[in-house]
Design a protein around this motif. Structure first.
Motif: not given
Length: 367
Positions: A249-277
């Motif tokens: 689990a990755l917990t993101a903290t934002f600088s101000e109140p957000m629109d909780t009806s819109v989810a951010p996109t989190m993607a693992g970026v791996v150079s030189g190999g397949g995705a681990v996550l």
């Protein structure tokens, strides 16, 4: 002011006109400019009015000092409630109301509808209303064809918002000043903006008596500042052998109140190999914290995994600044499962079969 006598007077002697009643001395607002006898019975005194600074209704007037043709002194006379002076102040600002064009949505007062990044490229138009007809102050004299002093915002450094540009000011009428700005993404964030309206506006009937600057409070709100990601914290500091198929689990903290009806996109970026996550379910813990779950996979080993976060909106609809975090956790090489070739699989099968045969012969000898 005309004085009429009941008998012929000595026109070489002018009467004295005064205002004897306490609190009714009109000479503070007007001054004598000339006097003459119109005929033997009629005397006239003229006055020039100046700025009337107070209201005096029903002013009493006294007349004395005149003599008739026989040099007899007139009887002193006092007449009540001859005239009045009305103080009319210079134009005063009633309010300032703004509209977003071409939407025609109202942005006043503060908190009603903030100006946001989504409005960039549009214009905001404010109308400043005065309580009486003006002479346009220091502006030009042709209706709708001149610029006027600029409105400023005292709480903002330099007095001007970074999100406002290309100001245009015009008088829509003698009581209505129209000011238009182009909106840009200027990084402003104010829940309440006060506006200072410059003075120098006078009345049409007394153009020398002008208004002073007026401060209007809580005129509108503005938020053209993008939210930022201040922290991204993993539930574990390393992905170890045997974690494949488990959850991170990755917990993101934002600088101000957000629109909780819109989810951010989190993607693992791996150079030189397949995705681990692999992204799994995510949810908002509150208005500033979002948790994204990942399934730990058996991808190729790479310890330089970065996580990119994007797509979230703050409570006013401003998009976040995309952020990439590196070095959040370590990856153990044991997580990767080697892939065997067909030849290696055949060899392994033969070895296993040979081992089984040897164990079988050993059991027969032992028997």
């Amino acid at each position: 002011m005309t004085v009429i006598y009941d008998s012929p007077m000595d026109t070489t002697v002018a009467p004295v006109i005064s205002f004897p009643t306490p609190g009714e001395n009109a000479l503070g607002s007007m001054s004598p400019t000339g006097a003459s006898w119109l005929d033997a019975n009629t005397f006239q005194q003229t006055y020039q009015t100046s700025a009337v600074v107070t209201t005096m209704l029903n002013v009493d007037v006294a007349v004395s000092g005149a003599r008739d043709t026989n040099s007899e002194l007139q009887m002193p006379a006092l007449q009540a409630d001859v005239f009045g002076l009305m103080y009319v102040p210079p134009p005063s600002v009633i309010d300032m109301v703004g509209f977003i064009l071409p939407d025609n949505t109202i942005v006043s007062p503060a908190g009603a509808r903030p100006i946001t990044t989504a409005d960039a490229g549009k214009v905001v138009q404010f109308f400043v209303r005065y309580d009486r007809a003006t002479d346009y102050g220091g502006c030009g004299t042709t209706l709708n064809a001149f610029l006027c002093p600029n409105i400023t915002f005292p709480a903002v450094a330099g007095g001007m918002l970074g999100s406002f540009s290309n100001v245009q000011s015009q008088w829509a009428s003698r009581t209505l000043l129209r000011v238009t700005w182009t909106i840009a993404e200027g990084g402003d964030e104010f829940s309440s903006v006060d506006a200072l309206i410059p003075g120098g506006v006078g009345r049409r009937d007394d153009p020398n008596f002008k208004s002073t600057a007026q401060l209007l409070t809580s005129v509108f709100s503005i938020d053209t500042k993008r939210p930022t990601l201040t922290a991204l914290v993993p539930s574990q500091g390393a992905i170890q052998a045997g974690d494949a198929g488990g959850n991170l689990a990755l917990t993101a903290t934002f600088s101000e109140p957000m629109d909780t009806s819109v989810a951010p996109t989190m993607a693992g970026v791996v150079s030189g190999g397949g995705a681990v996550l692999a992204p799994a379910a995510g949810s908002w813990l509150d208005s500033t914290h979002y948790v994204q779950n990942f399934t730990i996979g058996n991808g190729a080993v790479n310890t330089a995994i970065s996580i990119q976060v994007s797509g979230a909106l703050d409570a006013q609809g401003n998009p976040q600044n995309a952020a990439t975090f590196s070095g959040l956790f370590a990856v153990s090489p044991a997580v990767a499962v080697p892939a065997l070739s067909p030849q290696a699989l055949a060899l392994l099968a033969a070895l296993l079969a040979g081992s089984a045969a040897m164990r079988s012969r050993g059991r027969r000898k032992a028997g």
